[in-house]
Scaffold this active site. Structure first.
Site, PDB file in Angstrom:
ATOM      1  N   HIS A 130      -3.461   7.240   1.638  1.00  0.00           N
ATOM      2  CA  HIS A 130      -3.836   5.912   1.167  1.00  0.00           C
ATOM      3  C   HIS A 130      -5.203   5.597   1.763  1.00  0.00           C
ATOM      4  O   HIS A 130      -5.443   5.833   2.947  1.00  0.00           O
ATOM      5  CB  HIS A 130      -2.788   4.894   1.625  1.00  0.00           C
ATOM      6  CG  HIS A 130      -3.256   3.493   1.527  1.00  0.00           C
ATOM      7  ND1 HIS A 130      -3.784   2.983   0.365  1.00  0.00           N
ATOM      8  CD2 HIS A 130      -3.294   2.489   2.440  1.00  0.00           C
ATOM      9  CE1 HIS A 130      -4.125   1.721   0.580  1.00  0.00           C
ATOM     10  NE2 HIS A 130      -3.843   1.404   1.834  1.00  0.00           N
ATOM     11  N   CYS A 171       0.817  -1.221   0.000  1.00  0.00           N
ATOM     12  CA  CYS A 171       0.000   0.000   0.000  1.00  0.00           C
ATOM     13  C   CYS A 171       0.851   1.272   0.000  1.00  0.00           C
ATOM     14  O   CYS A 171       0.366   2.332  -0.384  1.00  0.00           O
ATOM     15  CB  CYS A 171      -0.955   0.005   1.190  1.00  0.00           C
ATOM     16  SG  CYS A 171      -2.082  -1.385   1.186  1.00  0.00           S
ATOM     17  N   ASN A 227     -10.027  -0.295  -0.503  1.00  0.00           N
ATOM     18  CA  ASN A 227      -8.559  -0.202  -0.445  1.00  0.00           C
ATOM     19  C   ASN A 227      -7.976  -0.766  -1.740  1.00  0.00           C
ATOM     20  O   ASN A 227      -8.008  -1.973  -1.957  1.00  0.00           O
ATOM     21  CB  ASN A 227      -8.067  -0.982   0.776  1.00  0.00           C
ATOM     22  CG  ASN A 227      -6.570  -0.897   0.965  1.00  0.00           C
ATOM     23  OD1 ASN A 227      -5.834  -0.508   0.054  1.00  0.00           O
ATOM     24  ND2 ASN A 227      -6.104  -1.269   2.149  1.00  0.00           N
TER      25      ASN A 227
END
Ligand code: ACO
Length: 326
Positions: free
Chosen positions: A253, A116, A283
């Site tokens: 993020h 990520c 996500n």
């Protein structure tokens, strides 16, 4: 102040696969509910790539839009970096597949793997080329098909992730060496390999010979995320020589709305300044920052000259932040 070279974002683009998967649809697969997912994460839906749609196709679509926004063509590109955890193939790097599909000239092309945090890491690597004049027009892409890493019997993870791609064009420009310059102004990149067990994929080429599935201790990851991301924001702002209060837009993020709120509370950040797309995208790992950036540039919130702060944490654990004047 002395003249310096800066790597400046001149174009942004995003791409989301067509298929939308709502929380209600997931509730038919695992024991969950729209209420639980929305309350704990802020996620309402995610996109899912088709079985025959490789991640390079998502990357190429986002890259085309970023090049168009920058007024550049694939012929201008002299560096391609793709941040991805879900490559088309074990090798070659997805960046070389993107290069071929776009028809870019021969030049460096490689992937960065920091899960990520991948996009922030990739920006830092690209800055190392562009702000030294070793590349003049770089494509930095975050592209992921996280849905293909899911164990669809594990309700603790399969509701959290989605697919997508975002891209930026970075070009060399002269700066004054001041924080008023456009371009990359500061970075903080970190990793702590002792926390691997909190978030990982249980497969790999040299271990199981299989791709594997994503495994996560969600509440532990949550706890580390708020602290680590806050630390990274403070460190990147210090590296750039700016105060956190000077930042116009935070582009985090997009993992979980509660993480974003927790970080904002901890650092006293006005939540109005935090760009959030998690409710629509879930996500998307390395793709989530450029996708959120793209959304806020296209709707007119982010304007040329604005001071941006991007931050992320992911498997590794890895985390980081970067300060950019748009
Ligand atoms: N639906 C319904 N119940 C669920 C679900 C679900 N989808 N998932 C878990 N539960 C249950 C658990 O089984 C547990 O039940 P139990 O008490 O009977 O055992 C209960 O909910 C509580 O589980 P927790 O894991 O403690 O729930 P928590 O409040 O921590 O929320 C969540 C879980 C949403 C995963 C949260 O921990 C989180 O968001 N963590 C961050 C993880 C993350 O975002 N990772 C992404 C990668 S890292 C990053 O990008 C920052």
């Amino acid at each position: 102040m002395s003249k310096v070279l800066r790597s400046v974002v001149t174009g942004v683009g995003g791409y989301l696969p067509e298929t939308i998967v709502t929380n209600e649809e997931l509730a038919k697969i695992v024991e969950t509910s729209d209420e639980w997912i929305t309350e704990r994460t802020g996620i309402r839906q995610r996109r899912r790539a088709a079985a025959d749609q490789p991640v390079s196709d998502l990357a190429v679509a986002a890259a085309r839009r970023a090049l168009e926004a920058a007024g550049r063509t694939p012929q201008d590109v002299d560096l391609i970096i793709v941040a991805t955890t879900t490559p088309d193939l074990t090798f070659p790097a997805t960046a070389t597949i993107v290069q071929r599909k776009l028809g870019c000239p021969v030049g460096p092309a490689f992937d960065v793997q920091a899960v990520c945090s991948g996009f922030v890491y990739a920006l830092s690597v690209a800055d190392g080329f562009v702000a030294r004049g070793r590349a003049k027009c770089a494509l930095v892409i975050g592209a992921e098909e996280m849905t293909k890493l899911m164990d669809w019997t594990d309700r603790g993870t399969c509701v959290l992730f989605g697919d997508g791609a975002g891209a930026v064009v970075l070009e060399t420009m002269d700066g004054e060496g001041a924080k008023t310059d456009r371009g990359m102004l500061g970075f903080a990149l970190m990793a702590d390999g002792t926390k691997q067990d909190l978030l990982y994929v249980d497969g790999g080429v040299s271990t199981t010979g299989q791709v594997g599935h994503l495994r996560m201790q969600g509440n532990q990851v949550f706890r580390h995320a708020v602290v680590n991301i806050s630390d990274a924001i403070v460190a990147a702002a210090a590296d750039a020589g700016v105060e956190i209060s000077e930042v116009d837009w935070f582009i985090p993020h997009q993992a979980n709305l509660r993480i974003l709120e927790g970080v904002a509370r901890r650092l006293g950040i006005d939540e109005e300044k935090v760009i959030t797309t998690v409710s629509e995208h879930a996500n998307t790992s390395a793709a989530s920052i450029p996708l959120a950036l793209d959304a806020a540039v296209r709707d007119g919130r982010i304007k040329k000259g604005d001071l941006l702060l991007m931050e992320a944490m992911g498997g590794g654990l890895t985390w980081g932040a970067c300060v950019v004047r748009f």
